[in-house]
Structures are given as structure tokens and as C-alpha cells.
Design an enzyme around this catalytic site. Structure first.
Site, PDB file in Angstrom:
ATOM      1  N   THR A  20       0.822  -1.214   0.000  1.00 42.07           N
ATOM      2  CA  THR A  20       0.000   0.000   0.000  1.00 42.07           C
ATOM      3  C   THR A  20       0.849   1.255   0.000  1.00 42.07           C
ATOM      4  OG1 THR A  20      -1.816  -1.113   1.108  1.00 42.07           O
ATOM      5  CG2 THR A  20      -1.734   1.265   1.353  1.00 42.07           C
ATOM      6  N   TYR A  34      -8.291   0.555  -3.245  1.00 42.24           N
ATOM      7  CA  TYR A  34      -7.216   1.072  -4.102  1.00 42.24           C
ATOM      8  C   TYR A  34      -6.423  -0.123  -4.584  1.00 42.24           C
ATOM      9  CZ  TYR A  34      -4.788  -0.033   0.175  1.00 42.24           C
ATOM     10  OH  TYR A  34      -4.321  -0.706   1.251  1.00 42.24           O
ATOM     11  N   THR A 100       1.722  -4.441   4.111  1.00 52.74           N
ATOM     12  CA  THR A 100       1.624  -4.675   5.552  1.00 52.74           C
ATOM     13  C   THR A 100       1.101  -6.070   5.903  1.00 52.74           C
ATOM     14  OG1 THR A 100      -0.539  -3.625   5.552  1.00 52.74           O
ATOM     15  CG2 THR A 100       1.346  -2.255   6.160  1.00 52.74           C
ATOM     16  N   ASP A 101       0.500  -6.761   4.934  1.00 52.79           N
ATOM     17  CA  ASP A 101      -0.126  -8.051   5.265  1.00 52.79           C
ATOM     18  C   ASP A 101       0.868  -9.094   5.761  1.00 52.79           C
ATOM     19  OD1 ASP A 101      -2.442  -6.844   4.553  1.00 52.79           O
ATOM     20  OD2 ASP A 101      -2.863  -8.094   2.807  1.00 52.79           O
ATOM     21  N   LYS A 173       0.589  -7.239  12.655  1.00 48.62           N
ATOM     22  CA  LYS A 173      -0.545  -6.426  12.193  1.00 48.62           C
ATOM     23  C   LYS A 173      -1.779  -6.887  12.953  1.00 48.62           C
ATOM     24  CE  LYS A 173      -2.819  -4.904   7.932  1.00 48.62           C
ATOM     25  NZ  LYS A 173      -2.828  -5.037   6.460  1.00 48.62           N
ATOM     26  N   GLU A 294      -1.446 -27.978  28.583  1.00 43.73           N
ATOM     27  CA  GLU A 294      -2.495 -28.361  27.622  1.00 43.73           C
ATOM     28  C   GLU A 294      -2.243 -29.725  26.974  1.00 43.73           C
ATOM     29  OE1 GLU A 294      -5.422 -27.488  26.741  1.00 43.73           O
ATOM     30  OE2 GLU A 294      -5.602 -25.584  27.812  1.00 43.73           O
TER      31      GLU A 294
END
Ligand SMILES: NC(=O)CC[C@H](N)C(=O)O
Length: 337
Positions: A20, A34, A100-101, A173, A294
Site C-alpha cells: 500500500t 485502491y 503490511t499483510d 498487524k 495443555e
């Protein structure tokens, strides 16, 4: 002579990969709709004349893609170019513009494999440059400021978004619509304001110079895949991933990496077949997976990713598997990096 050396600007190379920060929309009102990866690095640099006061900046277009499409080969290509530049005595700092992904994955990868103490800063933006209140210009300005600073040396790969300096290892992110998108569970390392950095803490995990991994010795990355967990989960994805050749499967588990009783037998069987099982958590604000909590990891010979989210666990697993397939060694690496 002394004055000359004091005022000598650092040489910073900006490696552009797309995202971006290189995006363009139809109108200034398009902050979210965009096309990413449209604008070339020369144009981005030319759009911020103030950069020339911070450093001697030159750009290189390494690729031009949206970061969700980045491949392991892209990672290796970028990593090798960063390494070449870091080895050059004409380069003082490196900035990488990135979508940014998957920015957090690339930043962590470089943090593990680059043998340099020179600043490496990964930066992106949440809005394209064509939008009102675009954030890319300031983020890139801040990245160059940190890359040209003496204080950024030896702190591992860093990410400058939203005026914060984050550790590339920790940052993730957390939201996809706000400019305040990148967070670390353990807090930012510092702030960058008007081109000056203010540091508050240091990364505690092994990185760059102190890492046992070196991009120069990595020919290829093995297949490591992620399977997501949830109520009523089936073992279909785990088995299919193993069948298609995954050397390790990251269990993107619920809570503290818990594993559904519907899946446990298959994961035990996959481990017996040689697939590494690495328990992580998809808790967004930061998972914290401990051995034998766990699930009996000692008994099943599984590995825990501790605080690494699944996508970061995939990066470390790939890099680690270039050195060892011993689950105890893998676990050591997951504690240390
Ligand atoms: N804000 C962004 O950079 C997202 C754009 C795109 N999906 C990418 O990661 O490259």
C-alpha cells in the site's frame, strides 16, 4: 575536517517491494479501496524532499507486489540483496518498503538471517499515497531517519509505523483498517518523532549478528504450513498438508495452543511419520504457549512456539529446519529466537 565528518550524511538504500505504501486509489477519499504496488520507488522518494536532509537516499525496486503474494523465493531474493548491501561499506542503513499483510513475516525472517549490525528497517503504510491523511510518507521518513541513526545499530530488524519503533520479531498487524495497526505484545522499543529516535527498551531474543542462521548459507526454504484450529475442527487440513509434503505443521491453536481431541491422534501419527508438530496460538493480542501445558509435548515429541504467532512460527521453523530436524534443537531455537 572534523566538521566535515560530523555532518556527513549516512547512505541509506531503500529496497522497494510494493504494498500500500506504493498504492494508488481513484480518489483522495479512497483510503481502503485502491490498488497496492503501483508506484515506483523513484517516485516515492521524490515525493519526500525532506529525506535528503536525513541521508543520501537511493532506491531500488526489488519487486512490485502485494505482500500476501510473497513467496519463499521472494524472501530469499530480498534477504540476499539486503545481505549484499549490508556488506558494502558504502551503505550505512537499509530500508525495505513492504505491504503490511506479511510485513511481520519478512521483518522476522531478516531479523533471523542477516549477519549485520547495520540498521534494517521494514516499513509500510495503511493508506495509499493518493488518500487523504496518507501515512506512508511519514512512515518512510521515519524509517530513513532510524536507518541513518547510530543508535539503531545492533537492535535487530526494526519496523517504523505510526511513529513507533517496533522490533521486527515482536510486531504484528493487529487490525487492517486503522493507521495504528502494528503492535507488539511486549510493547514498542521506542518512538521516532520529527526524525529523531527515542529508545526505551532493547530486544532480548537472539537476532542478526548473534543469530546462528545466515542467509548466505540458505539455498532454499522447506515447506512449512499452518493449520487453523476452532471448535469442531477436523484433521483433514493437517493430513492434507502433510501429504502435500509439509516438513512441519504449525498448529494455529486456540488459547494456549490447545489441541482438539478430534485432532490429537492424527497429530501423533503425523509426528511418528516424521512431520514436526509445532503448537502456536491464534490469540490475536499474543499467544503464550508453554511446553506440556495443555498437551504432553515431551511424550508426543511436539514443539511449542511460545509467544510466536503462527505466521512467525512458520518463518522460524523454515529457517531452523535448514539446520536441523531434531525436535529438541527446534525447541531450543523456539526459546532463543
Ligand atoms: N496496507 C497494506 O500494505 C495492504 C496491501 C496489500 N494487501 C499488501 O500487503 O501488500
Amino acid at each position: 575536517k572534523e566538521v566535515e565528518t560530523q555532518t556527513k550524511l549516512a547512505n541509506v538504500v531503500v529496497l522497494a517491494t510494493g504494498g500500500t505504501i506504493a498504492g494508488a486509489g481513484a480518489s483522495a477519499a479512497n483510503s481502503a479501496t485502491y490498488q497496492a504496488a503501483k508506484v515506483g520507488i523513484e517516485q516515492l522518494i521524490a515525493g519526500i524532499p525532506e529525506l535528503s536532509k536525513l541521508a543520501n537516499v537511493r532506491g531500488e525496486q526489488v519487486m512490485q507486489i502485494a505482500s500476501e503474494s510473497i513467496t519463499n523465493d521472494n524472501l530469499l531474493q530480498l534477504g540476499r540483496r539486503v545481505s549484499e548491501l549490508a556488506d558494502s561499506k558504502d551503505v550505512d542503513g537499509i530500508v525495505i518498503t513492504h505491504g503490511t499483510d506479511t510485513l511481520e513475516e519478512t521483518a522476522y525472517f531478516l531479523n533471523l538471517v542477516e549477519k549485520t549490525d547495520k540498521p534494517i528497517i521494514v516499513v509500510g503504510s495503511m493508506r495509499p499515497g493518493t488518500a487523504m491523511s496518507a501515512d506512508g510518507m511519514l512512515n518512510l521518513y521515519n524509517a530513513v531517519a532510524v536507518a541513518s541513526s547510530k543508535e539503531a545499530h545492533g537492535k535487530g530488524v526494526l519496523v517504523t509505523m505510526n511513529d513507533e519503533i517496533q522490533s521486527g520479531r515482536d510486531v504484528s498487524k493487529m487490525i487492517n483498517i486503522k493507521t495504528e495497526a502494528f503492535k507488539s505484545a511486549w510493547g514498542p522499543l521506542g518512538m521516532v518523532v520529527e526524525g529523531k529516535s527515542y529508545w526505551f527498551r532493547l530486544p532480548a531474543k537472539r537476532h542478526t549478528m548473534d543469530s546462528e542462521f545466515d542467509i548466505k548459507n540458505i539455498k532454499s526454504l522447506p515447506d512449512v504450513e499452518i493449520a487453523y484450529s476452532y471448535g469442531n475442527v477436523s484433521d483433514t487440513a493437517y493430513k492434507a498438508l502433510a501429504q502435500s509434503g509439509a516438513k512441519a505443521i504449525i498448529h494455529a491453536g486456540t488459547g494456549n495452543g490447545s489441541v482438539s481431541s478430534r485432532v490429537v491422534p492424527s497429530l501423533q501419527a503425523l509426528r511418528k511419520d516424521g512431520v514436526q508438530i509445532i503448537r502456536s496460538s491464534h490469540v490475536n493480542a499474543g499467544g503464550f504457549v508453554l511446553r506440556n501445558a495443555e498437551q504432553p509435548d515431551d511424550k508426543y515429541d511436539w514443539v511449542v512456539a511460545h509467544d510466536l504467532n503462527p505466521q512467525k512460527a512458520r518463518i522460524l521453523a523454515m529457517v531452523a529446519l535448514t539446520k536441523t530436524n531434531d525436535s529438541k534443537e527446534l525447541q531450543r531455537m523456539f526459546w532463543e529466537y
